[in-house]
Scaffold this active site. Structure first.
Site, PDB file in Angstrom:
ATOM      1  N   CYS A   2      -8.174  10.262  10.857  1.00  0.00           N
ATOM      2  CA  CYS A   2      -7.687  11.687  11.342  1.00  0.00           C
ATOM      3  C   CYS A   2      -6.210  11.446  10.974  1.00  0.00           C
ATOM      4  O   CYS A   2      -5.616  10.786  10.396  1.00  0.00           O
ATOM      5  CB  CYS A   2      -7.953  11.779  12.593  1.00  0.00           C
ATOM      6  SG  CYS A   2      -9.719  11.693  13.007  1.00  0.00           S
ATOM      7  N   GLY A  28      -8.397  14.555   7.275  1.00  0.00           N
ATOM      8  CA  GLY A  28      -9.651  14.891   7.876  1.00  0.00           C
ATOM      9  C   GLY A  28      -9.813  16.707   7.589  1.00  0.00           C
ATOM     10  O   GLY A  28      -8.675  17.150   7.609  1.00  0.00           O
ATOM     11  N   ASN A 102      -6.027   9.095  16.169  1.00  0.00           N
ATOM     12  CA  ASN A 102      -6.281   8.525  14.991  1.00  0.00           C
ATOM     13  C   ASN A 102      -6.868   7.040  15.130  1.00  0.00           C
ATOM     14  O   ASN A 102      -5.923   5.954  15.449  1.00  0.00           O
ATOM     15  CB  ASN A 102      -5.318   8.585  13.969  1.00  0.00           C
ATOM     16  CG  ASN A 102      -5.476   8.188  12.520  1.00  0.00           C
ATOM     17  OD1 ASN A 102      -7.002   8.210  12.235  1.00  0.00           O
ATOM     18  ND2 ASN A 102      -4.821   7.490  11.754  1.00  0.00           N
ATOM     19  N   GLY A 103      -7.937   7.002  14.759  1.00  0.00           N
ATOM     20  CA  GLY A 103      -8.802   5.875  14.858  1.00  0.00           C
ATOM     21  C   GLY A 103     -10.036   5.734  15.476  1.00  0.00           C
ATOM     22  O   GLY A 103     -10.493   6.715  15.452  1.00  0.00           O
ATOM     23  N   TYR A 258      -7.579   4.621  -0.855  1.00  0.00           N
ATOM     24  CA  TYR A 258      -7.979   5.784  -1.028  1.00  0.00           C
ATOM     25  C   TYR A 258      -7.418   6.749   0.022  1.00  0.00           C
ATOM     26  O   TYR A 258      -7.195   7.681  -0.323  1.00  0.00           O
ATOM     27  CB  TYR A 258      -9.748   5.666  -0.694  1.00  0.00           C
ATOM     28  CG  TYR A 258     -10.193   7.070  -0.576  1.00  0.00           C
ATOM     29  CD1 TYR A 258     -10.431   7.635  -1.737  1.00  0.00           C
ATOM     30  CD2 TYR A 258     -10.545   7.732   0.513  1.00  0.00           C
ATOM     31  CE1 TYR A 258     -10.814   9.000  -1.921  1.00  0.00           C
ATOM     32  CE2 TYR A 258     -11.207   9.105   0.507  1.00  0.00           C
ATOM     33  CZ  TYR A 258     -11.507   9.640  -0.458  1.00  0.00           C
ATOM     34  OH  TYR A 258     -12.192  10.859  -0.655  1.00  0.00           O
ATOM     35  N   THR A 306      -7.875  10.300  -6.965  1.00  0.00           N
ATOM     36  CA  THR A 306      -7.079   8.828  -6.288  1.00  0.00           C
ATOM     37  C   THR A 306      -6.914   7.924  -7.361  1.00  0.00           C
ATOM     38  O   THR A 306      -5.926   7.233  -7.360  1.00  0.00           O
ATOM     39  CB  THR A 306      -7.874   8.339  -5.113  1.00  0.00           C
ATOM     40  OG1 THR A 306      -8.212   9.482  -3.957  1.00  0.00           O
ATOM     41  CG2 THR A 306      -7.182   7.516  -4.335  1.00  0.00           C
ATOM     42  N   ASP A 368     -12.887   4.405 -10.887  1.00  0.00           N
ATOM     43  CA  ASP A 368     -12.872   5.006  -9.421  1.00  0.00           C
ATOM     44  C   ASP A 368     -12.113   3.995  -8.485  1.00  0.00           C
ATOM     45  O   ASP A 368     -12.082   2.977  -8.842  1.00  0.00           O
ATOM     46  CB  ASP A 368     -14.217   5.449  -8.908  1.00  0.00           C
ATOM     47  CG  ASP A 368     -13.966   6.643  -7.988  1.00  0.00           C
ATOM     48  OD1 ASP A 368     -12.748   6.903  -7.497  1.00  0.00           O
ATOM     49  OD2 ASP A 368     -15.159   7.073  -7.643  1.00  0.00           O
ATOM     50  N   ASP A 369     -11.313   4.521  -7.361  1.00  0.00           N
ATOM     51  CA  ASP A 369     -10.774   3.620  -6.556  1.00  0.00           C
ATOM     52  C   ASP A 369     -11.983   2.639  -5.747  1.00  0.00           C
ATOM     53  O   ASP A 369     -11.379   1.636  -5.425  1.00  0.00           O
ATOM     54  CB  ASP A 369     -10.050   4.475  -5.498  1.00  0.00           C
ATOM     55  CG  ASP A 369     -10.882   5.584  -4.682  1.00  0.00           C
ATOM     56  OD1 ASP A 369     -11.595   5.229  -3.834  1.00  0.00           O
ATOM     57  OD2 ASP A 369     -10.990   6.754  -5.282  1.00  0.00           O
TER      58      ASP A 369
END
Ligand code: AMP
Length: 505
Positions: A2, A28, A102-103, A258, A306, A368-369
């Protein structure tokens, strides 16, 4: 993952928090919310499902009055996508508290139980953030005497740190007092502090990524340290303390791969520079290990967005042309946010379109990442072949993702991960490529450490299956697999739809 923002200002903060959240929108897209404190010491809250630009209309912004506030953009991991789990969360006692997080906490069930038996506190949703706020409130409530002191607040954070487990970067507001920012003792999720002088007065801002400070007009001061709490009173007094024993920085390596914007600096590491190193090191690995097929490769093509910085470096190392062979429709949300696999599949095609001339009769190296479920990669490879590619090779800037994430990234079950229990050759077959290479984990670490050699450890559990908080066992992983697979998520969303409380519509 988030995004969170908090501002202690001397003039209205609604627009600045809105702008900050827009800059963190990549973290998010499921829900957004802002709470401010008005002149009469009341919280003003608006939160709903959707992008920042959809959630806040003029009428909401007008109601979000006040010179202090916090905001959140949500990416659901624990719990459902229901609006009842959108943040900020609020409890009325003690003082009146709001919090954004966040987490992801790994002991949510135990916390809910503890809250009920210890404090007779009810948690109304499946959200770990609501439990976290109630734990904080419970310990803050142990100081009956007014005024609340900075030591009371630091002791509250210390006790909170002792009982909650997992990853958390949080901002809380206490009516009549101030804003508290705290980060878990491993520093898994990022949080930065900024400040600016306005008319001779200092204003402060916290944000998940430095980019939000830059654009809103705050100067980066420093990262909040692992286990640290910063308490800034609403009249601008600054206090800080370490509130955990033996805190140690172990940032989530996937932020660099990412999640974070390339123009952010997290824990002293430019995300862009780390990605450039990832590309160079992966290019060097390809140059040594793919000597037999190197002459065949006509062009290096990134899977936007990315991996563009990474692919460019690979092309440079291999001395091959770099072409942006896919055009991205930037108005389609990231595909992994979608709740079910079926939607995830169809949205890839809506998101990307190949430029046929870059593929026709060519041998291409796609970059790609990372490869997570393999659904995007498989479809992109198919698109490349339909556009006429002769051969498709594939390079992933992250190593094989084989284990679930429990710290806030939506990778809940081993079975959903294409590299779980499969060799590189088997993954290559699954996604339909002629050859596949993954970054070595040591090179991924090196990419970040080259920018900040003081980081010795990372949360790299999705690659290693080692969970640094030490409390994640098979039973817990089974539990989250049950609760968070695609089917369970759809059920949860259904159940939670009508739980919404305390929200202005
Ligand atoms: P796929 O392998 O099809 O799941 O898609 C991988 C792409 O989605 C890569 O660019 C990943 O970095 C990106 N991605 C990032 N986070 C996630 C996630 N939690 N779940 C799935 N894909 C993700």
């Amino acid at each position: 993952m988030c995004g969170i923002v908090g501002i202690i200002g001397h003039s209205p903060v609604n627009q600045a928090i809105y702008d900050g959240l827009t800059l963190l929108q990549h973290r998010g897209q499921d829900a957004a919310g802002i709470v401010t404190i008005d002149e009469e010491n009341r919280f003003r809250l608006r939160k709903a499902n959707g992008l920042v630009s959809e959630v806040f209309r003029q009428e909401h912004m007008l109601r979000l009055q006040g010179n202090v506030g916090i905001g959140h953009v949500r990416y659901p991991t624990a719990g459902s996508s229901s609006v009842s789990e959108a943040q900020p969360f609020y409890v009325n006692s003690p003082y009146g508290l709001t919090l954004v997080h966040n987490g992801n906490l790994t002991n949510n069930a135990e916390l809910k139980q503890r809250l009920f038996t210890l404090a007779k506190r009810h948690v109304n949703t499946n959200s770990d953030s609501e439990a976290l706020l109630n734990i904080f409130a419970h310990y803050l409530d142990q100081y009956p005497a007014e005024p609340l002191t900075p030591d009371n607040i630091f002791e509250t954070v210390r006790k909170t740190n002792e009982v909650i487990r997992g990853a958390y970067a949080c901002l809380a507001m206490i009516i009549g007092y101030g804003m508290v920012a705290f980060r878990d003792p491993y520093g898994i999720r990022p949080l930065v502090l900024g400040k600016r002088e306005e008319n001779g007065k200092t204003e402060y801002m916290f944000a998940s990524e430095s980019i939000a400070l830059d654009i809103v007009g705050f100067e980066y001061v420093r990262d909040v340290q692992p286990g640290e709490a910063i308490y800034i009173t609403f009249d601008g007094q600054f206090h800080s303390a370490i509130c955990a024993d033996n805190p140690k920085l172990n940032p989530c390596i996937f932020e660099y791969v990412y999640f974070a914007r390339p123009d952010s600096v997290i824990d002293g590491v430019s995300v862009y520079a780390a990605r450039v190193h990832m590309g160079r090191l992966l290019g060097e690995k390809i140059a040594t290990q793919w000597q037999d097929i190197l002459p065949e490769i006509d062009v290096v093509i990134p899977i936007p967005e990315t991996s563009t910085d990474i692919a460019l470096q690979i092309a440079n190392v291999l001395n091959k042309p770099y072409r942006q062979g896919f055009v991205k429709n930037r108005y389609v949300a990231r595909t992994f946010i979608m709740p079910g696999q079926a939607q995830r599949k169809s949205s890839v095609r809506r998101k990307l379109n190949p430029i046929a001339a870059e593929f026709k009769d060519k041998t291409i190296l796609l970059v790609d990442d990372s490869i997570v479920r393999g659904t995007t990669s498989e479809q992109i490879v198919e698109m490349a072949r339909q556009a006429g590619a002769k051969k498709v090779y594939f390079a992933s800037a992250a190593p094989e993702i084989r284990y679930p994430n429990v710290y806030g990234i939506d990778m809940p079950t081993c079975e959903e991960l294409v590299a779980y229990d499969r060799s590189v050759e088997q993954v290559a077959e699954m996604i339909g490529v002629d050859r596949l290479v993954f970054q070595d984990l040591s090179d991924l670490f090196k990419s970040v450490q080259l920018e900040n050699p003081t980081i010795h450890n990372f949360d790299a559990s999705v690659f290693t299956g080692e969970y640094i908080t030490g409390d994640v066992d098979k039973e817990y992983l089974n539990c989250i697999a049950q609760a968070r697979n695609d089917k369970a998520k759809a059920n949860l969303a259904q159940q939670a739809t009508n739980l919404e409380i305390h929200n202005e519509s």
